[in-house]
Design a protein around this motif. Sequence first.
Motif, PDB file in Angstrom:
ATOM      1  N   VAL A  92      12.019  -1.229   1.026  1.00 56.90           N
ATOM      2  CA  VAL A  92      11.542  -1.543   2.383  1.00 56.90           C
ATOM      3  C   VAL A  92      11.289  -0.262   3.169  1.00 56.90           C
ATOM      4  N   TYR A  93      12.214   0.685   3.092  1.00 58.01           N
ATOM      5  CA  TYR A  93      12.017   1.958   3.788  1.00 58.01           C
ATOM      6  C   TYR A  93      10.745   2.657   3.294  1.00 58.01           C
ATOM      7  N   PHE A  94      10.506   2.578   1.987  1.00 55.21           N
ATOM      8  CA  PHE A  94       9.295   3.182   1.423  1.00 55.21           C
ATOM      9  C   PHE A  94       8.051   2.516   2.007  1.00 55.21           C
ATOM     10  N   LEU A  95       8.045   1.178   2.080  1.00 55.04           N
ATOM     11  CA  LEU A  95       6.900   0.456   2.615  1.00 55.04           C
ATOM     12  C   LEU A  95       6.654   0.795   4.085  1.00 55.04           C
ATOM     13  N   LEU A  96       7.724   1.107   4.812  1.00 52.34           N
ATOM     14  CA  LEU A  96       7.606   1.488   6.218  1.00 52.34           C
ATOM     15  C   LEU A  96       7.194   2.947   6.390  1.00 52.34           C
TER      16      LEU A  96
END
Length: 211
Positions: A92-96
């Motif tokens: 999720v952090y990567f996608l953000l």
Amino acid sequence: ESITDAIYAATQTLDGYRICEGGSDPDLSTPGRSSIGDLRAEGNACSHLGVAYTAIEEHHDAIEMLNRSLEIADALDDEAGRSQTLGKLGNVYFLLGEYTDSIDTLQKQRSSAQKMGDTAGEAATCGNLGAVYASLNRHVDALDMFRKHLNLAKQLGDVGGQAQTCCNMATSLEKVGRHQEAIECLSQARNLLKHISDHAGHAEAAGRLGR
């Protein structure tokens, strides 16, 4: 089942636990307040919600649910659950685009996988770390992680994983001007893909070699 249905079902399950706890999350610092079974089920519901929210790009809601799932896994000393949740959070952090948080979280997941002797989990995490580093143009770090993934994939006999990592390594090698090594990686990927009859992947690797 649609993503919306999955969110509704998981939310209903989670709300049921909160009603039993007087409308709030259980106090994990108080032993015996919630049964282990209830906590584990709540943690699973939070994890499912995190995945569902990620799928519809509600990333901040996903982070909230996954952090709750992680808190419960820590309270239950559930290392496997902790590792899986850290991996989802890192994604999720990567996608953000929050790459520092993604790296920190995935490094924790890697340590957790190593602690459990989970070679497959560690391999996946190394591959994901490589992708994050590559997105930051930190290709030396990316190559280090990709090599670790490649070695672990060999231990696991994961031919497809080896081929994909060779392609990823080739991209980073090209970015840092190491073109001959990139060609060697693509050749290795093409040979690996022949063994698993991946015609599309073989064609892609061959096409890149022909550029």
